[in-house]
Design an enzyme around this catalytic site. Structure first.
Site, PDB file in Angstrom:
ATOM      1  NE  ARG A 297      -5.104   1.184  19.629  1.00 58.04           N
ATOM      2  CZ  ARG A 297      -5.719   1.607  18.517  1.00 58.04           C
ATOM      3  NH1 ARG A 297      -5.778   2.879  18.247  1.00 58.04           N
ATOM      4  NH2 ARG A 297      -6.237   0.744  17.674  1.00 58.04           N
TER       5      ARG A 297
ATOM      6  CB  THR B  24     -10.456   2.550  27.050  1.00 58.30           C
ATOM      7  OG1 THR B  24      -9.117   2.013  27.075  1.00 58.30           O
ATOM      8  CG2 THR B  24     -11.307   1.847  28.088  1.00 58.30           C
TER       9      THR B  24
ATOM     10  CG  ASP C  89      -2.569  -5.038  14.895  1.00 59.32           C
ATOM     11  OD1 ASP C  89      -1.320  -5.071  15.025  1.00 59.32           O
ATOM     12  OD2 ASP C  89      -3.337  -4.917  15.856  1.00 59.32           O
TER      13      ASP C  89
ATOM     14  CG  ASP D 223      -1.991  -8.722  14.983  1.00 63.27           C
ATOM     15  OD1 ASP D 223      -1.293  -9.048  15.962  1.00 63.27           O
ATOM     16  OD2 ASP D 223      -3.218  -8.542  15.045  1.00 63.27           O
TER      17      ASP D 223
HETATM   18  C1  PRP Z   1      -0.378  -0.033  18.008  1.00 64.85           C
HETATM   19  C2  PRP Z   1       0.699   0.801  17.355  1.00 64.85           C
HETATM   20  C3  PRP Z   1       0.808   1.969  18.275  1.00 64.85           C
HETATM   21  C4  PRP Z   1      -0.616   2.148  18.744  1.00 64.85           C
HETATM   22  C5  PRP Z   1      -1.188   3.323  17.998  1.00 64.85           C
HETATM   23  O1  PRP Z   1       0.135  -0.746  19.065  1.00 64.85           O
HETATM   24  O2  PRP Z   1       1.900   0.119  17.199  1.00 64.85           O
HETATM   25  O3  PRP Z   1       1.663   1.750  19.370  1.00 64.85           O
HETATM   26  O4  PRP Z   1      -1.322   0.951  18.419  1.00 64.85           O
HETATM   27  O5  PRP Z   1      -2.444   3.612  18.447  1.00 64.85           O
HETATM   28  P1  PRP Z   1      -2.804   4.957  19.203  1.00 64.85           P
HETATM   29  O6  PRP Z   1      -2.209   6.062  18.421  1.00 64.85           O
HETATM   30  O7  PRP Z   1      -4.307   4.957  19.176  1.00 64.85           O
HETATM   31  O8  PRP Z   1      -2.265   4.880  20.602  1.00 64.85           O
HETATM   32  P2  PRP Z   1      -0.709  -1.802  19.922  1.00 64.85           P
HETATM   33  O9  PRP Z   1      -1.185  -1.177  21.189  1.00 64.85           O
HETATM   34  O10 PRP Z   1      -1.757  -2.449  19.059  1.00 64.85           O
HETATM   35  O11 PRP Z   1       0.381  -2.847  20.364  1.00 64.85           O
HETATM   36  P3  PRP Z   1       1.396  -3.761  19.506  1.00 64.85           P
HETATM   37  O12 PRP Z   1       2.420  -2.836  18.916  1.00 64.85           O
HETATM   38  O13 PRP Z   1       1.966  -4.624  20.571  1.00 64.85           O
HETATM   39  O14 PRP Z   1       0.635  -4.525  18.471  1.00 64.85           O
HETATM   40  N1  URA Z   2      -2.447   0.206  15.476  1.00 68.04           N
HETATM   41  C1  URA Z   2      -2.246  -0.460  14.319  1.00 68.04           C
HETATM   42  O1  URA Z   2      -1.418  -1.379  14.270  1.00 68.04           O
HETATM   43  N2  URA Z   2      -2.949  -0.098  13.241  1.00 68.04           N
HETATM   44  C2  URA Z   2      -3.851   0.890  13.271  1.00 68.04           C
HETATM   45  O2  URA Z   2      -4.484   1.175  12.229  1.00 68.04           O
HETATM   46  C3  URA Z   2      -4.070   1.578  14.474  1.00 68.04           C
HETATM   47  C4  URA Z   2      -3.331   1.227  15.568  1.00 68.04           C
END
Ligand code: PRP
Ligand code: URA
Length: 219
Positions: free
Chosen positions: A102, A106, A197, A200
């Protein structure tokens, strides 16, 4: 799109410990796996089974087994925290990966990786712990739907109302299973109250990871 909140006391216990900012990554990983087991058990309730006769040590018995056409697709990275639960429950499962990240500004996901097994006619468990704006889950469903699976079951840990609405709009045929439907999103797209997160906290990256700080060697 039916939304199922898994309100089993054990699921809620595990979720509460996941939410706790004091929970460090090693414990977070274990809790995420255990909670995924509870969520997936609910998600696969409607899977087709085939009748099977077996012999117990005493006499023949009739039973049912799950047919093997099951696939699991974690959305990288955070979905990896849910995968081991599925491979332990269903050792024969086919596993594919979708990499989505993400954008911080945006909040739209960009796709950076895709490796999928044949999905035609398969029951697909799509795994991503956070359903926030819904962009990632909806984008992943689009990729999977092109391959004509029998069905897609989306399993997450926490859902936000905005994400649920987007899934309802874009993929009304995909049921969503979650441990909680939270209140809102903040202006950075994080779920409130949420758990921070997930990626993380799972991998010990980022400032809210809960990792104990390593002290610098003197000098
Ligand atoms: C996080 C989570 C989802 C997304 C959700 O991933 O694991 O994939 O955000 O958000 P959305 O519903 O607004 O799309 P992120 O893009 O942070 O990547 P990561 O899993 O690599 O930390
Ligand atoms: N992705 C995450 O990991 N946590 C949130 O709260 C939203 C998106």
């Amino acid at each position: 799109m039916p939304l199922t909140i898994v309100d089993h006391p054990l699921a809620q216990h595990l979720l509460t410990r996941l939410r706790d900012v004091e929970t460090p990554p090693p414990v977070f990983r274990t809790l995420a796996k255990r909670l995924t087991i509870a969520l997936v058990l609910e998600a696969v309730r409607g899977l087709p089974t085939v009748d099977l006769k077996v012999d117990t040590p005493l006499e023949p018995a009739e039973g049912r087994v799950i047919s093997p056409d099951l696939a699991a697709v974690p959305i990288l990275r955070a979905g990896l925290g849910m995968l081991e639960a599925v491979t332990e429950l269903f050792p024969e499962v086919s596993v594919g990966y979708v990499g989505l990240e993400r954008d911080d500004e945006t909040l739209r996901p960009t796709s950076y990786y895709e490796k999928l097994p044949p999905l035609e006619g398969r029951h697909v468990l799509l795994l991503d712990p956070m359903l926030a704006t819904g962009g990632s889950a909806s984008g992943a469903c689009m990729k999977l739907a092109e391959r004509n699976p029998a069905e897609i079951l989306f399993v997450c840990v926490v859902a936000a109302p905005q994400g649920v609405e987007k899934m309802e709009r874009d993929h009304p045929e995909v049921p969503v299973f979650a441990a909680a439907l939270d209140r809102d999103l903040n202006d950075k797209g994080y779920i409130l109250p949420g758990l921070g997160d997930f990626g993380d906290r799972l991998f010990g990256t980022g400032s809210e990871s809960g990792l104990p700080r390593l002290s610098r060697p003197p000098g």
